[in-house]
Design a protein around this motif. Structure first.
Motif, mmCIF file in Angstrom:
data_model
loop_
_atom_site.group_PDB
_atom_site.id
_atom_site.type_symbol
_atom_site.label_atom_id
_atom_site.label_comp_id
_atom_site.label_asym_id
_atom_site.label_seq_id
_atom_site.Cartn_x
_atom_site.Cartn_y
_atom_site.Cartn_z
ATOM 1 N N SER A 101 0.847 -1.203 0.000
ATOM 2 C CA SER A 101 0.000 0.000 0.000
ATOM 3 C C SER A 101 0.881 1.251 0.000
ATOM 4 N N ASN A 102 2.027 1.205 0.672
ATOM 5 C CA ASN A 102 2.958 2.342 0.603
ATOM 6 C C ASN A 102 3.491 2.504 -0.811
ATOM 7 N N ALA A 103 3.907 1.372 -1.420
ATOM 8 C CA ALA A 103 4.476 1.446 -2.769
ATOM 9 C C ALA A 103 3.455 2.064 -3.733
ATOM 10 N N ARG A 119 9.423 -3.427 -4.672
ATOM 11 C CA ARG A 119 10.104 -2.290 -5.315
ATOM 12 C C ARG A 119 9.059 -1.391 -5.943
ATOM 13 N N ASP A 120 9.363 -0.108 -5.967
ATOM 14 C CA ASP A 120 8.469 0.806 -6.681
ATOM 15 C C ASP A 120 9.270 1.857 -7.421
ATOM 16 N N THR A 121 8.588 2.577 -8.299
ATOM 17 C CA THR A 121 9.243 3.667 -9.031
ATOM 18 C C THR A 121 8.636 4.987 -8.561
ATOM 19 N N ARG A 161 6.080 8.726 12.395
ATOM 20 C CA ARG A 161 7.025 9.516 11.599
ATOM 21 C C ARG A 161 6.697 9.381 10.125
ATOM 22 N N GLN A 162 6.607 10.530 9.462
ATOM 23 C CA GLN A 162 6.405 10.525 8.025
ATOM 24 C C GLN A 162 7.389 11.522 7.438
ATOM 25 N N VAL A 163 7.810 11.296 6.207
ATOM 26 C CA VAL A 163 8.766 12.237 5.621
ATOM 27 C C VAL A 163 8.131 13.625 5.585
ATOM 28 N N THR A 173 -1.261 7.007 8.928
ATOM 29 C CA THR A 173 -1.049 7.218 10.369
ATOM 30 C C THR A 173 0.438 7.356 10.715
ATOM 31 N N GLY A 174 1.288 6.895 9.829
ATOM 32 C CA GLY A 174 2.726 6.895 10.147
ATOM 33 C C GLY A 174 3.080 5.735 11.055
ATOM 34 N N LEU A 175 2.199 4.739 11.135
ATOM 35 C CA LEU A 175 2.462 3.604 12.024
ATOM 36 C C LEU A 175 2.881 2.341 11.268
ATOM 37 N N GLY A 176 2.558 2.311 9.959
ATOM 38 C CA GLY A 176 2.767 1.076 9.191
ATOM 39 C C GLY A 176 4.174 0.508 9.314
ATOM 40 N N LEU A 177 5.180 1.326 9.011
ATOM 41 C CA LEU A 177 6.554 0.804 9.026
ATOM 42 C C LEU A 177 7.009 0.476 10.449
ATOM 43 N N ALA A 178 6.538 1.270 11.424
ATOM 44 C CA ALA A 178 6.922 0.979 12.821
ATOM 45 C C ALA A 178 6.389 -0.395 13.209
#
Ligand code: ADP
Length: 444
Positions: free
Chosen positions: A301-303, A329-331, A348-350, A361-366
């Motif tokens: 979903s991020n990609a 991988r994504d482009t 945290r989000q860029v 939410t900024g929680l996915g990767l955490a």
């Protein structure tokens, strides 16, 4: 000697005073000489003026030298003081030195050389004593300052401990609140999703085109909201150490294909080809399929979210040491190296602004970072701003006791093989007992 010294001679005998005076003059001492004949006059002279040295006769008529010394000490008058003693008075002179006199000299030894020697030595000793007293005073003050600072530090430490305790408590309450709220919100959300799905079924009556469109929007938004709620719930469970794995042996390729199929409509909506390359020889793994799916959904979903054009690839392959890699991988927009670490921190989000282009939410990767760690795996990130990103998850084919035991204790040990299944925290203990125990022995 160029220096002018102020000297006071205290003696009730005129001849003895003269002897001192003559010796000092002969020695060439530059001086201002004052003479008194008794203790009272000496005391008032010393109270009103300062002297560099006092020559004091031990035997004064009205008062002896010891009494004068005590008087001076109680009035805190400090001055170099040389006691002039008669024959056989040496013993008493020692007593006077203990009481505060600087030195003593027998009257029989008065000569210019002896007197000048005892004069300068008394002045030097006195100056040294003053300096020692000063240093001692400074030491005492620094010691007191240190004690004060120490007390202050202890007080601050106690305050920090207290604040720490309050912070921990606040964090615990926050996690509890997040867990309760997201759990409570899931129930009405499930009803909204369920009833929208029911409404879309033709057997409940035909909806107009516009009505179908609206119900589909309710359904899609409901699903999105449920996903966000699940993220918050998972995060609070992870924080509380209460996120459990339900491990089993399964075909990871199937899970990956199903997940990709579920996500395809999202990629299609953005015209992004979603390609899968599976090079696994042995697709069986021992893990929690729901959590593997969760990790992949998050990465996909991020990609899709952060890619406007190009493609998304999913790659699965064998790694040495019985490990498996899942690569997405994504482009897309890419990530700057300075953000590589930060984006794995919770919330945290860029782009941290309210008006940011990409929601989340900024929680996915955490969450996936914690999950992958618990599985004994690692996440690798390669990315270039404007070019794209690659998230690579490396996992052991079989997650081990140490990683899973942190979540749920094994409930059956069978010889060398450890067979375990995590308990669902929402399952009652009776349900848990009746749950199937262990798995057939199977070589992975
Ligand atoms: P969310 O996606 O909800 O914002 P995540 O924890 O999943 O939270 O991601 C954190 C941040 O990492 C994102 O907000 C984004 O800035 C960055 N990020 C994650 N995946 C990608 C990606 N594939 N491409 C670009 N940036 C990404």
């Amino acid at each position: 000697m160029e220096q002018t010294v102020k000297i006071l001679v205290v003696d009730d005998d005129e001849v003895d005073r003269m002897a001192v005076r003559d010796a000092l003059v002969k020695a060439g001492v530059h001086m201002e000489l004052s003479e008194v004949s008794d203790g009272n006059d000496a005391f008032s002279a010393l109270s009103t003026a300062t002297f560099d040295c006092v020559f004091l006769d031990y035997h004064l008529l009205a008062q002896d030298g010891l009494t004068l010394l005590q008087q001076l000490r109680s009035s805190e008058i400090k001055v170099p003081l040389v006691v002039l003693t008669g024959e056989g008075d040496e013993q008493n002179a020692v007593q006077l030195i203990k009481a505060g006199a600087t030195d003593y000299l027998s009257k029989s030894r008065i000569s210019p050389e002896n007197l000048v020697q005892v004069l300068w030595s008394a002045i030097r000793v006195y100056q040294a004593e003053v300096q020692v007293a000063l240093a001692n005073e400074q030491l005492r003050e620094s010691h007191e300052e240190l004690i004060r600072k120490n007390q202050e530090l202890e007080r601050q430490q106690q305050q920090i401990q207290m604040q720490n305790f309050k912070l921990l408590e606040a964090s615990r309450l926050k996690s509890h609140f997040l867990a309760t709220m997201s759990h409570e919100l899931r129930t009405p959300m499930s009803a909204i999703i369920g009833f929208s799905q029911v409404l879309l079924r033709p057997k409940f009556g035909q909806l107009t085109h516009q009505q179908t469109d609206m119900v589909e929007r309710i359904l899609n938004n409901g699903k999105h909201l449920l996903m966000l709620l699940n993220e918050v719930l998972d995060f609070s469970k992870l924080e509380a150490g209460r996120l459990y794995f339900k491990t089993e042996i399964f075909d990871v390729s199937k899970v990956i294909n199903l997940t990709v199929a579920e996500m395809r409509s999202l990629a299609d909506a953005k015209n992004l080809p979603l390609l899968v390359q599976n090079d696994l020889q042995n697709a069986l793994v021992f893990n929690d399929p729901v959590r593997i799916k969760q990790v992949l959904i998050n990465l996909l979903s991020n990609a899709i979210k952060f890619t406007e054009s190009g493609e998304i690839w999913v790659e699965v392959k064998e790694l040495p040491a019985n490990r498996v890699a899942i690569i997405v991988r994504d482009t897309g927009i890419g990530i700057a190296p300075r953000d590589f670490k930060r984006i794995f921190e919770a919330f945290r989000q860029v782009d941290q602004t309210i008006t940011r282009k990409y929601p989340g939410t900024g929680l996915g990767l955490a969450i996936i970072d914690s999950l992958v760690r618990m599985m004994g795996g690692k996440i690798f990130l390669e990315s270039k701003v404007g070019i794209g990103s690659m998230f690579k998850i490396e996992l052991p084919r079989q997650i081990t006791l140490s990683t899973v035991a942190a979540n749920a204790p094994p409930f059956q040990l069978d010889g060398d093989e450890i067979l375990y299944s995590a308990q669902n925290p929402h399952q009652s203990s009776s349900q848990a007992k009746s749950a199937p125990i262990g798995y057939p022995k199977f070589k992975l």
